[in-house]
Design a protein around this motif. Structure first.
Motif, PDB file in Angstrom:
ATOM      1  N   GLY A 144       0.848  -1.191   0.000  1.00  0.00           N
ATOM      2  CA  GLY A 144       0.000   0.000   0.000  1.00  0.00           C
ATOM      3  C   GLY A 144       0.876   1.231   0.000  1.00  0.00           C
ATOM      4  N   ARG A 145       0.705   2.089   0.991  1.00  0.00           N
ATOM      5  CA  ARG A 145       1.511   3.301   1.079  1.00  0.00           C
ATOM      6  C   ARG A 145       2.669   3.176   2.066  1.00  0.00           C
ATOM      7  N   VAL A 146       2.764   2.040   2.716  1.00  0.00           N
ATOM      8  CA  VAL A 146       3.862   1.798   3.647  1.00  0.00           C
ATOM      9  C   VAL A 146       5.046   1.197   2.888  1.00  0.00           C
ATOM     10  N   SER A 147       6.228   1.706   3.153  1.00  0.00           N
ATOM     11  CA  SER A 147       7.425   1.215   2.462  1.00  0.00           C
ATOM     12  C   SER A 147       8.469   0.755   3.470  1.00  0.00           C
ATOM     13  N   MET A 148       9.220  -0.254   3.078  1.00  0.00           N
ATOM     14  CA  MET A 148      10.366  -0.731   3.843  1.00  0.00           C
ATOM     15  C   MET A 148      11.543  -0.820   2.882  1.00  0.00           C
ATOM     16  N   SER A 149      12.664  -0.248   3.267  1.00  0.00           N
ATOM     17  CA  SER A 149      13.775  -0.159   2.321  1.00  0.00           C
ATOM     18  C   SER A 149      15.095  -0.548   2.957  1.00  0.00           C
ATOM     19  N   PHE A 150      15.968  -1.050   2.086  1.00  0.00           N
ATOM     20  CA  PHE A 150      17.359  -1.301   2.435  1.00  0.00           C
ATOM     21  C   PHE A 150      18.231  -0.604   1.394  1.00  0.00           C
ATOM     22  N   ASN A 151      19.176   0.219   1.851  1.00  0.00           N
ATOM     23  CA  ASN A 151      20.088   0.910   0.944  1.00  0.00           C
ATOM     24  C   ASN A 151      21.521   0.730   1.427  1.00  0.00           C
ATOM     25  N   TYR A 152      22.431   0.674   0.465  1.00  0.00           N
ATOM     26  CA  TYR A 152      23.847   0.569   0.800  1.00  0.00           C
ATOM     27  C   TYR A 152      24.622   1.647   0.056  1.00  0.00           C
ATOM     28  N   ASP A 153      25.345   2.472   0.811  1.00  0.00           N
ATOM     29  CA  ASP A 153      26.168   3.538   0.236  1.00  0.00           C
ATOM     30  C   ASP A 153      27.615   3.068   0.149  1.00  0.00           C
ATOM     31  N   LEU A 154      28.174   3.157  -1.036  1.00  0.00           N
ATOM     32  CA  LEU A 154      29.577   2.813  -1.271  1.00  0.00           C
ATOM     33  C   LEU A 154      30.319   4.111  -1.569  1.00  0.00           C
ATOM     34  N   GLY A 155      30.932   4.681  -0.542  1.00  0.00           N
ATOM     35  CA  GLY A 155      31.623   5.959  -0.714  1.00  0.00           C
ATOM     36  C   GLY A 155      32.814   5.854  -1.649  1.00  0.00           C
ATOM     37  N   LEU A 156      32.972   6.854  -2.516  1.00  0.00           N
ATOM     38  CA  LEU A 156      34.077   6.873  -3.481  1.00  0.00           C
ATOM     39  C   LEU A 156      35.071   7.992  -3.206  1.00  0.00           C
ATOM     40  N   LYS A 157      34.786   8.825  -2.230  1.00  0.00           N
ATOM     41  CA  LYS A 157      35.646   9.973  -1.949  1.00  0.00           C
ATOM     42  C   LYS A 157      36.425   9.745  -0.659  1.00  0.00           C
ATOM     43  N   ASP A 158      37.732  10.063  -0.698  1.00  0.00           N
ATOM     44  CA  ASP A 158      38.557   9.958   0.505  1.00  0.00           C
ATOM     45  C   ASP A 158      38.043  10.942   1.547  1.00  0.00           C
ATOM     46  N   MET A 159      37.837  10.474   2.777  1.00  0.00           N
ATOM     47  CA  MET A 159      37.184  11.292   3.789  1.00  0.00           C
ATOM     48  C   MET A 159      38.133  11.906   4.810  1.00  0.00           C
ATOM     49  N   TRP A 160      39.383  11.396   4.898  1.00  0.00           N
ATOM     50  CA  TRP A 160      40.285  11.913   5.940  1.00  0.00           C
ATOM     51  C   TRP A 160      41.729  11.645   5.575  1.00  0.00           C
ATOM     52  N   LYS A 161      42.620  12.621   5.825  1.00  0.00           N
ATOM     53  CA  LYS A 161      44.045  12.464   5.551  1.00  0.00           C
ATOM     54  C   LYS A 161      44.815  11.944   6.752  1.00  0.00           C
ATOM     55  N   GLY A 162      44.211  12.011   7.944  1.00  0.00           N
ATOM     56  CA  GLY A 162      44.895  11.523   9.130  1.00  0.00           C
ATOM     57  C   GLY A 162      45.541  12.647   9.927  1.00  0.00           C
ATOM     58  N   PHE A 163      46.737  12.368  10.463  1.00  0.00           N
ATOM     59  CA  PHE A 163      47.457  13.324  11.293  1.00  0.00           C
ATOM     60  C   PHE A 163      48.563  13.995  10.492  1.00  0.00           C
ATOM     61  N   MET A 164      48.884  15.225  10.887  1.00  0.00           N
ATOM     62  CA  MET A 164      49.900  15.978  10.153  1.00  0.00           C
ATOM     63  C   MET A 164      51.256  15.295  10.226  1.00  0.00           C
ATOM     64  N   ASP A 165      51.566  14.651  11.360  1.00  0.00           N
ATOM     65  CA  ASP A 165      52.883  14.046  11.531  1.00  0.00           C
ATOM     66  C   ASP A 165      52.939  12.586  11.086  1.00  0.00           C
ATOM     67  N   ALA A 166      51.839  12.062  10.547  1.00  0.00           N
ATOM     68  CA  ALA A 166      51.836  10.706   9.977  1.00  0.00           C
ATOM     69  C   ALA A 166      50.572  10.535   9.153  1.00  0.00           C
ATOM     70  N   GLY A 167      50.748  10.170   7.895  1.00  0.00           N
ATOM     71  CA  GLY A 167      49.590   9.947   7.035  1.00  0.00           C
ATOM     72  C   GLY A 167      49.020   8.551   7.221  1.00  0.00           C
ATOM     73  N   LEU A 168      47.932   8.278   6.518  1.00  0.00           N
ATOM     74  CA  LEU A 168      47.289   6.975   6.592  1.00  0.00           C
ATOM     75  C   LEU A 168      47.846   6.049   5.519  1.00  0.00           C
ATOM     76  N   TYR A 169      47.981   4.777   5.850  1.00  0.00           N
ATOM     77  CA  TYR A 169      48.348   3.792   4.839  1.00  0.00           C
ATOM     78  C   TYR A 169      47.200   3.575   3.857  1.00  0.00           C
ATOM     79  N   HIS A 170      45.990   3.653   4.366  1.00  0.00           N
ATOM     80  CA  HIS A 170      44.808   3.443   3.536  1.00  0.00           C
ATOM     81  C   HIS A 170      43.908   4.663   3.629  1.00  0.00           C
ATOM     82  N   GLN A 171      43.450   5.156   2.499  1.00  0.00           N
ATOM     83  CA  GLN A 171      42.490   6.251   2.508  1.00  0.00           C
ATOM     84  C   GLN A 171      41.138   5.742   3.001  1.00  0.00           C
TER      85      GLN A 171
END
Length: 228
Positions: free
Chosen positions: A185-212
């Motif tokens: 009817g008018r009731v909905s149930m959903s499942f969504n999955y977001d796959l981020g493609l953008k690097d979100m964090w560089k880490g610390f100034m005195d040490a970078g990340l091995y993995h983005q």
């Protein structure tokens, strides 16, 4: 980004299909199961909610978008030389753009698999970090430090009172979205999955990340649609 642009062009082109359509406005709320793309992270449970807009063609093609507030982030051991344990919750205003195929299952029951993209802008958040047990410098200690706004760079002090800088998380995020929606009817149930493609964090100034770090988020939600 090329994939995202192609999806946008495909979604916009469907608006010119010579088929009758109907608009539907809805509300939706649910939970987020968020993480990042490193093996050592732990899934966080958050909340999401907002407004949905659907454009349903008579040929079963369904366009959908909306505006949501969603919580992402993770509790993760950062893979860097410093070995800091980071807990971060990131609140975004998110706009998905999806195209799906509305499959009639029974009277007033429809199943809609869909694919598309999402765009998100960081508006609030919270974080904390401390030295982890896997640090390469186990004799160094640091009290747990709160991070009131992860979207701003943050200076913190170690036990030796050395000022160190944690870079801000990127406010803008985008990626692919995959979804499955069931309507009774008018009731909905959903499942969504977001796959981020953008690097979100560089880490610390005195040490970078091995993995983005990139966002990963699964959403379970229930909603109600109003016929316009």
């Amino acid at each position: 980004m090329k994939v995202t642009k192609l999806l946008i062009v495909a979604l916009l082109s469907l608006c010119f299909f010579p088929a009758k359509a109907q608009w539907r406005l809805g509300v939706e709320a649910g939970i987020d199961l968020s993480s990042v793309n490193v093996k050592t992270n732990h899934t966080q449970i958050g909340s999401q909610g907002g407004l949905t807009v659907d454009y349903a063609f008579k040929n079963c093609i369904n366009l959908s978008t909306g505006v949501f507030h969603t919580m992402k982030g993770a509790n993760t051991i950062c893979a860097d030389d410093l070995g800091y344990e980071i807990l971060v919750r990131l609140g975004y205003l998110e706009v998905p753009v999806m195209v799906g195929y509305r499959i009639p299952v029974a009277s007033n029951i429809h199943l809609t698999p869909s694919i598309g993209t999402y765009f998100a802008w960081g508006v609030n958040g919270y974080g904390e970090f401390e030295k982890s047990a896997i640090s390469n410098t186990p004799n160094e200690s640091m009290n747990q430090t709160e991070w009131s706004n992860p979207f701003q760079s943050h200076y913190y002090n170690t036990a030796e009172s050395e000022r160190k800088l944690a870079y801000a998380f990127n406010r803008f995020d985008t990626g692919l979205r995959f979804g499955l929606n069931a309507e009774i009817g008018r009731v909905s149930m959903s499942f969504n999955y977001d796959l981020g493609l953008k690097d979100m964090w560089k880490g610390f100034m005195d040490a970078g990340l091995y993995h983005q770090l990139r966002n990963r988020n699964a959403t379970l939600a229930i909603g109600y649609k109003f016929q316009l």
